[in-house]
Design an enzyme around this catalytic site. Structure first.
Site, PDB file in Angstrom:
ATOM      1  N   GLY A 118       0.790  -1.232   0.000  1.00 35.07           N
ATOM      2  CA  GLY A 118       0.000   0.000   0.000  1.00 35.07           C
ATOM      3  C   GLY A 118       0.819   1.278   0.000  1.00 35.07           C
ATOM      4  O   GLY A 118       0.330   2.321   0.461  1.00 35.07           O
ATOM      5  N   SER A 119       2.044   1.234  -0.545  1.00 36.64           N
ATOM      6  CA  SER A 119       2.915   2.418  -0.452  1.00 36.64           C
ATOM      7  C   SER A 119       2.297   3.654  -1.117  1.00 36.64           C
ATOM      8  O   SER A 119       2.294   4.736  -0.534  1.00 36.64           O
ATOM      9  CB  SER A 119       4.288   2.113  -1.063  1.00 36.64           C
ATOM     10  N   ASP A 177      -7.689  -0.968  -0.304  1.00 32.85           N
ATOM     11  CA  ASP A 177      -6.434  -0.366   0.169  1.00 32.85           C
ATOM     12  C   ASP A 177      -6.689   1.006   0.808  1.00 32.85           C
ATOM     13  O   ASP A 177      -6.242   1.283   1.920  1.00 32.85           O
ATOM     14  CB  ASP A 177      -5.434  -0.204  -0.992  1.00 32.85           C
TER      15      ASP A 177
HETATM   16  O1  PMV Z   1      -1.271  -5.068  -4.830  1.00 30.98           O
HETATM   17  P1  PMV Z   1      -2.176  -4.511  -3.836  1.00 30.98           P
HETATM   18  O2  PMV Z   1      -1.758  -4.737  -2.472  1.00 30.98           O
HETATM   19  O3  PMV Z   1      -2.569  -3.097  -4.104  1.00 30.98           O
HETATM   20  O4  PMV Z   1      -3.483  -5.409  -3.865  1.00 30.98           O
HETATM   21  C1  PMV Z   1      -4.480  -5.213  -4.729  1.00 30.98           C
HETATM   22  C2  PMV Z   1      -5.626  -6.072  -4.318  1.00 30.98           C
HETATM   23  C3  PMV Z   1      -6.485  -6.494  -5.492  1.00 30.98           C
HETATM   24  O5  PMV Z   1      -7.590  -7.182  -4.927  1.00 30.98           O
HETATM   25  C4  PMV Z   1      -5.717  -7.424  -6.396  1.00 30.98           C
HETATM   26  C5  PMV Z   1      -6.963  -5.304  -6.279  1.00 30.98           C
HETATM   27  C6  PMV Z   1      -8.003  -4.451  -5.587  1.00 30.98           C
HETATM   28  O6  PMV Z   1      -8.269  -3.359  -6.103  1.00 30.98           O
HETATM   29  O7  PMV Z   1      -8.562  -4.867  -4.573  1.00 30.98           O
END
Ligand code: PMV
Length: 316
Positions: A107-108, A152
């Site tokens: 989540g940076s 996120d």
């Molecule tokens: O890569 P990250 O931690 O931003 O994870 C994204 C999570 C997903 O489910 C793949 C995409 C989303 O928008 O929820």
């Protein structure tokens, strides 16, 4: 005038990534010991509206006006001005420092948005609630990948464990005991947009199969919420293992991530899975006081470039 500072944590997705884009539930928790910090200092000698941003971690040292319109910061400041109904922000110098690794599923980028929104609010001596912070950060997320679920920005804005279904009000989850996780950074940088597009293509080709995987992942998140609230570590670990197998079938795991997950489980973790978009990024393992060090060691030996040990604290 002394600098104003604000911060935002990293995050891990415990359950439900990818399926959450398709309206199944997911659970994410903040990682408080990884933080993005912003420092804002008024610059009364600069022309009003001049926002100078210095972010050494991403090699940025520019004024907002020098950035292209499509830059995430350009959109972010436009949304901030709209939210506070102002045409310009008094001249300010902003420094951004982060210890959240980039493109590792922690989540940076979202943490930078959230810390900036909160920092500007303080700078303007204005109030902003968590949901408004989250809504602004969500609009910026869309630049990174077109169809973010919103998990996120929600977990990073609320800074609490959340049970999340796209389009619904987030449910904050109270965890009754301390839980410890090892986060193994694979060293393979992964683009969320690429993994999300890959899953979308897979679903277009094999809709019934992929939808059934999403259903199973959604069921796991649903069960995991209760398990988290009860604090049963064994059950939580076994749900993490099941979730990882489903993500593998979805095509977002790979040899590197599977090796890390297997190493964590073989060295005493109660469960492990990839976390975030996959294809790289990180894996998470549920550990205890006595297994934290051996799991950390095993992850490093299996190829992790870095391993964070983090605690999810009990709700007061
Ligand atoms: O890569 P990250 O931690 O931003 O994870 C994204 C999570 C997903 O489910 C793949 C995409 C989303 O928008 O929820």
């Amino acid at each position: 005038m002394p600098a104003i500072s604000s911060s935002a944590p990293g995050k891990i997705i415990l359950f439900g990534e990818h399926a959450v884009v398709y309206h199944r539930p997911a659970i994410a928790v903040p990682v408080h010991h990884l933080q993005t910090k912003v420092y804002l200092t008024a610059n009364p000698t600069a022309p009003s509206g001049q926002v100078k941003i210095h972010a050494p971690d991403i090699g940025l040292n520019a004024t907002l006006a020098e950035l292209p319109d499509q830059h995430p910061f350009s959109l972010l400041f436009k949304l901030i001005r709209q939210h506070f109904r102002i045409t310009r922000i008094p001249a300010v110098h902003i420094k951004i420092k982060s210890d959240i690794p980039i493109a590792s599923g922690l989540g940076s980028g979202t943490a930078v948005s959230v810390a900036l929104i909160r920092g500007i609010a303080q700078f303007l001596a204005a109030e902003i609630n968590d949901q408004d912070v989250s809504d602004i950060a969500y609009e910026v997320e869309k630049i990174y990948h077109g169809t973010p679920s919103g998990i996120d920005n929600t977990v990073i804005s609320y800074e609490q464990p959340v049970y999340y279904v796209k389009g619904e009000k987030p449910v904050l989850v109270a965890v009754p005991r301390v839980m410890q996780f090892a986060i193994g950074i694979s060293g393979v940088r992964s683009k969320t947009s690429k993994a999300v597009a890959q899953v979308r293509d897979f679903r277009e080709r094999e809709e019934e199969f992929v939808e059934s995987l999403f259903d199973e992942i959604g069921e796991i998140s649903f069960k995991a919420r209760k398990v988290l609230e009860e604090g049963s570590l064994q059950e939580l670990g076994s749900l993490m293992n099941s979730n990882h197998l489903l993500l593998e079938r979805l095509g977002v795991s790979n040899k590197v991530l599977n090796t890390l997950v297997n190493a964590a489980c073989a060295s005493g973790a109660l469960g492990a899975k990839l976390s975030g978009a996959g294809l790289g990024g990180n894996v998470i393992a549920l550990v205890t006081q006595s297994t934290a060090a051996p799991v950390q060691q095993a992850l490093l030996e299996a190829g992790a470039v870095f391993v964070y040990l983090t605690k999810l604290h009990a709700a007061c």
